[in-house]
Design a protein around this motif. Structure first.
Motif, mmCIF file in Angstrom:
data_model
loop_
_atom_site.group_PDB
_atom_site.id
_atom_site.type_symbol
_atom_site.label_atom_id
_atom_site.label_comp_id
_atom_site.label_asym_id
_atom_site.label_seq_id
_atom_site.Cartn_x
_atom_site.Cartn_y
_atom_site.Cartn_z
ATOM 1 N N GLY A 40 119.956 49.244 -22.225
ATOM 2 C CA GLY A 40 120.113 49.449 -23.813
ATOM 3 C C GLY A 40 119.213 49.060 -24.877
ATOM 4 N N GLY A 41 118.008 48.194 -24.305
ATOM 5 C CA GLY A 41 117.114 47.900 -24.911
ATOM 6 C C GLY A 41 115.929 49.147 -25.257
ATOM 7 N N ILE A 42 115.780 49.974 -24.064
ATOM 8 C CA ILE A 42 114.999 51.134 -24.152
ATOM 9 C C ILE A 42 115.535 52.093 -24.880
ATOM 10 C CG2 ILE A 42 114.241 52.934 -22.503
ATOM 11 C CD1 ILE A 42 114.082 50.912 -20.603
ATOM 12 N N ALA A 43 117.097 52.196 -24.956
ATOM 13 C CA ALA A 43 117.505 53.174 -25.768
ATOM 14 C C ALA A 43 117.365 52.741 -27.401
ATOM 15 C CB ALA A 43 119.182 53.206 -25.471
ATOM 16 N N VAL A 51 108.503 55.708 -9.784
ATOM 17 C CA VAL A 51 108.526 55.173 -11.063
ATOM 18 C C VAL A 51 109.589 53.941 -11.138
ATOM 19 C CG1 VAL A 51 108.103 57.395 -12.064
ATOM 20 C CG2 VAL A 51 110.277 56.307 -11.943
ATOM 21 N N GLY A 52 109.493 52.897 -12.187
ATOM 22 C CA GLY A 52 110.349 51.716 -12.416
ATOM 23 C C GLY A 52 111.460 52.309 -13.349
ATOM 24 N N THR A 53 112.576 51.490 -13.276
ATOM 25 C CA THR A 53 113.822 51.680 -14.449
ATOM 26 C C THR A 53 113.026 52.223 -15.774
ATOM 27 O OG1 THR A 53 114.973 50.514 -13.031
ATOM 28 C CG2 THR A 53 115.615 50.876 -15.300
ATOM 29 N N ASP A 54 111.974 51.546 -16.201
ATOM 30 C CA ASP A 54 111.524 51.586 -17.563
ATOM 31 C C ASP A 54 110.919 52.955 -17.848
ATOM 32 O OD1 ASP A 54 109.484 51.134 -15.846
ATOM 33 O OD2 ASP A 54 109.025 49.159 -16.990
ATOM 34 N N ILE A 85 127.633 68.474 -20.057
ATOM 35 C CA ILE A 85 127.605 67.209 -19.349
ATOM 36 C C ILE A 85 126.264 67.512 -18.312
ATOM 37 C CG2 ILE A 85 128.723 65.868 -17.455
ATOM 38 C CD1 ILE A 85 131.546 66.633 -18.523
ATOM 39 N N THR A 86 125.533 66.365 -18.436
ATOM 40 C CA THR A 86 124.478 66.462 -17.721
ATOM 41 C C THR A 86 124.621 65.075 -16.687
ATOM 42 O OG1 THR A 86 123.026 67.683 -18.975
ATOM 43 C CG2 THR A 86 121.890 66.311 -17.481
ATOM 44 N N VAL A 87 124.353 65.213 -15.246
ATOM 45 C CA VAL A 87 124.183 64.038 -14.404
ATOM 46 C C VAL A 87 122.853 63.943 -13.920
ATOM 47 C CG1 VAL A 87 125.147 62.925 -12.390
ATOM 48 C CG2 VAL A 87 126.547 64.137 -13.933
ATOM 49 N N THR A 88 122.168 62.659 -13.685
ATOM 50 C CA THR A 88 120.901 62.545 -13.405
ATOM 51 C C THR A 88 120.893 61.053 -13.019
ATOM 52 O OG1 THR A 88 118.594 63.346 -13.434
ATOM 53 C CG2 THR A 88 119.684 62.315 -15.297
ATOM 54 N N ALA A 89 119.565 60.949 -12.727
ATOM 55 C CA ALA A 89 119.038 59.464 -12.303
ATOM 56 C C ALA A 89 117.766 59.403 -12.601
ATOM 57 C CB ALA A 89 119.091 59.373 -10.697
ATOM 58 N N ASP A 90 117.081 57.862 -12.931
ATOM 59 C CA ASP A 90 115.854 57.483 -13.165
ATOM 60 C C ASP A 90 114.991 57.561 -12.167
ATOM 61 O OD1 ASP A 90 117.289 55.430 -12.203
ATOM 62 O OD2 ASP A 90 116.171 54.042 -13.478
ATOM 63 N N HIS A 91 115.328 57.395 -11.096
ATOM 64 C CA HIS A 91 114.723 57.532 -9.813
ATOM 65 C C HIS A 91 115.358 57.348 -8.587
ATOM 66 C CE1 HIS A 91 115.633 53.102 -9.570
ATOM 67 N NE2 HIS A 91 115.165 53.125 -10.656
ATOM 68 N N SER A 92 114.853 57.644 -7.389
ATOM 69 C CA SER A 92 115.619 57.371 -6.306
ATOM 70 C C SER A 92 115.359 55.867 -5.462
ATOM 71 C CB SER A 92 115.038 58.511 -5.125
ATOM 72 O OG SER A 92 115.594 59.714 -5.194
ATOM 73 N N LEU A 116 112.293 56.162 -19.938
ATOM 74 C CA LEU A 116 111.485 56.738 -21.016
ATOM 75 C C LEU A 116 111.444 58.356 -20.972
ATOM 76 C CD1 LEU A 116 108.761 54.135 -21.504
ATOM 77 C CD2 LEU A 116 110.537 54.913 -23.215
ATOM 78 N N HIS A 117 111.193 58.940 -19.666
ATOM 79 C CA HIS A 117 111.042 60.130 -19.207
ATOM 80 C C HIS A 117 112.426 60.995 -19.383
ATOM 81 C CE1 HIS A 117 106.903 60.727 -17.907
ATOM 82 N NE2 HIS A 117 106.740 59.441 -17.757
ATOM 83 N N ILE A 118 113.688 60.371 -19.150
ATOM 84 C CA ILE A 118 114.856 61.095 -19.373
ATOM 85 C C ILE A 118 115.109 61.148 -20.864
ATOM 86 C CG2 ILE A 118 117.290 60.371 -19.144
ATOM 87 C CD1 ILE A 118 116.803 59.143 -16.630
ATOM 88 N N PHE A 119 114.750 60.277 -21.599
ATOM 89 C CA PHE A 119 115.086 60.149 -23.090
ATOM 90 C C PHE A 119 113.655 61.198 -23.603
ATOM 91 C CE2 PHE A 119 116.916 55.868 -22.732
ATOM 92 C CZ PHE A 119 117.882 56.497 -22.339
ATOM 93 N N GLY A 120 112.859 62.116 -22.908
ATOM 94 C CA GLY A 120 111.958 62.929 -23.465
ATOM 95 C C GLY A 120 110.558 62.366 -23.854
#
Length: 417
Positions: free
Chosen positions: A259-262, A57-60, A346-353, A64-68
């Protein structure tokens, strides 16, 4: 149901693979991370997939999936997200693209897709090509974003986002810009492909003569003489987090795209000039602002984003990636001095590897932790991809992690009676 607060820390591109420069460990496994180790011991851990195993997946899409969100329902391409990030207002029928300032030779051979990760002068360069009118009357709007990145919008009649774009990607050295072509055989797609190529050529003629590039050339730097486009898309309506969960959420990030995605999903976006989206970002400033948003502004959920781990992966810099993880770990130590895990998760994660040797996003799971005073604890007590393989979050998805956070915070509805 009682409500608590949550802090989500996103280390962009955190996940990696074993690396010979790190004695067969990943950057996370190689790093000294006493604070990540501590929060790992205070909760649940695992390698989580952005969408599904093996799906890149891309950053975008990852965010989006991290934000539900389900990208299949709300995502039409990276372009509209970039335009939104740049503060550009899209009109019905507009086609937007994400773009890079890049460096090409006269025959359009790509030398550097990021023009040396140019920072200074991008506003002037974008202004020079903003507002162009193409031969059929289509207008082109351009706005600079973080470093080499920019947003591009085509506005005219009968346009389509079903086209290939000009970016050759991380192809072998010596690849040339791709001439856009329609993907669905329609006249609107054919027209849009021609428009994008006309813009590419006209922008090149302007940029190669720009004083900013003449100065860069004199200094021995890669010139930003081309706009490389990808991610064509048209706008779709996206319901906000506030509408869906009645939650007050904020995002702290130096990367304007994030920031724009948020903002697009209804979060308040906070930034500062010292939040660079690179290795020199002001981590203490991000921590102080995030803590203030939780304590003083009373946000329910705050997202703190760090971009540099992804940059190190793309540039094959495993030592720098390890060092950045250690800097983030120090920042997490500052957070732990201010936050009570009994009151704030506190949650720690990433958008992709973004493994260093791959130099691109992969479908590997991303290291993830959910910690808090009443979180069910597994047996993991140190941070790392291999350690997390036996964790309780293993093989879940980013959407799963989002819903678990919303449930812990008390912002989900019960199914049934």
């Amino acid at each position: 149901m009682r409500k608590k607060q949550g802090l989500l820390i996103i280390l962009d591109g955190l996940g990696d693979r074993v690396n010979p420069e790190l004695n067969g460990m990943t950057p996370l496994e190689s790093a000294k991370t006493p604070n990540l180790d501590y929060i790992a011991s205070q909760g649940m851990c695992g390698n989580v997939y952005p969408i599904a195993p093996g799906i890149r997946v891309g950053t975008d899409v990852g965010h989006l999936h991290i934000f539900g969100y389900d990208s299949n329902k709300v995502y039409s391409g990276r372009g509209p997200l970039e335009a939104y990030s740049a503060g550009m207002k899209l009109m019905p029928g507009d086609v937007a693209f994400r773009g890079n300032f890049g460096t090409i030779e006269d025959d359009y051979t790509v030398i550097d897709r990021r023009a040396g990760r140019i920072r200074k002068g991008t506003k002037e360069l974008a202004t020079a090509i903003n507002g162009l009118e193409l031969s059929d009357g289509t207008q082109v709007f351009v706005k600079e974003l973080t470093e080499h990145r920019l947003a591009i919008v085509l506005r005219g009649k009968g346009l389509s986002d079903k086209i290939s774009c000009t970016d050759p990607g991380t192809a072998e050295e010596g690849a040339k810009l791709i001439i856009p072509s329609p993907l669905d055989g329609t006249s609107s797609a054919e027209k849009t492909a021609k428009n994008l190529w006309e813009f590419t050529n006209r922008a090149y003629e302007i940029l190669k003569e720009h004083p900013i590039n003449k100065q860069r050339e004199a200094e021995g730097l890669n010139v930003a003489n081309v706009v490389i486009a990808r991610g064509a898309g048209q706008e779709r309506d996206i319901p906000s987090i506030k509408e869906l969960y009645n939650i007050k959420a904020a995002c702290v990030a130096g990367d304007i795209t994030v920031g724009g995605i948020a903002e697009l999903v209804g979060m308040d976006y906070f930034c500062d000039d010292s939040f660079t989206g690179s290795f020199d970002t002001n981590l203490k400033g991000k921590v102080d602002l995030s803590i203030n948003l939780l304590k003083e502004k009373k946000y329910d959920w705050v997202v703190m984003h760090v971009k540099a781990t992804d940059l190190a992966g793309h540039d094959n810099l495993p030592i720098e990636k390890r060092d950045m993880i250690e800097k983030v770990d120090n920042a997490i130590g500052m957070i732990l001095q201010e936050i009570d895990l009994n009151k704030c998760y506190i949650t720690v994660t990433a958008d992709h590897s973004t493994p260093c040797e791959a130099r691109d996003h992969t479908g590997d799971g991303v290291p993830t932790i959910i910690a808090g005073g009443d979180v069910r604890k597994d047996s993991i007590n140190s941070a790392g991809e291999s350690q997390f393989m036996s964790g309780s979050l293993n093989n879940l998805t980013a959407n799963d992690i989002f819903m678990m956070q919303m449930d812990l915070l008390g912002f989900t509805d019960k199914v049934g009676s």
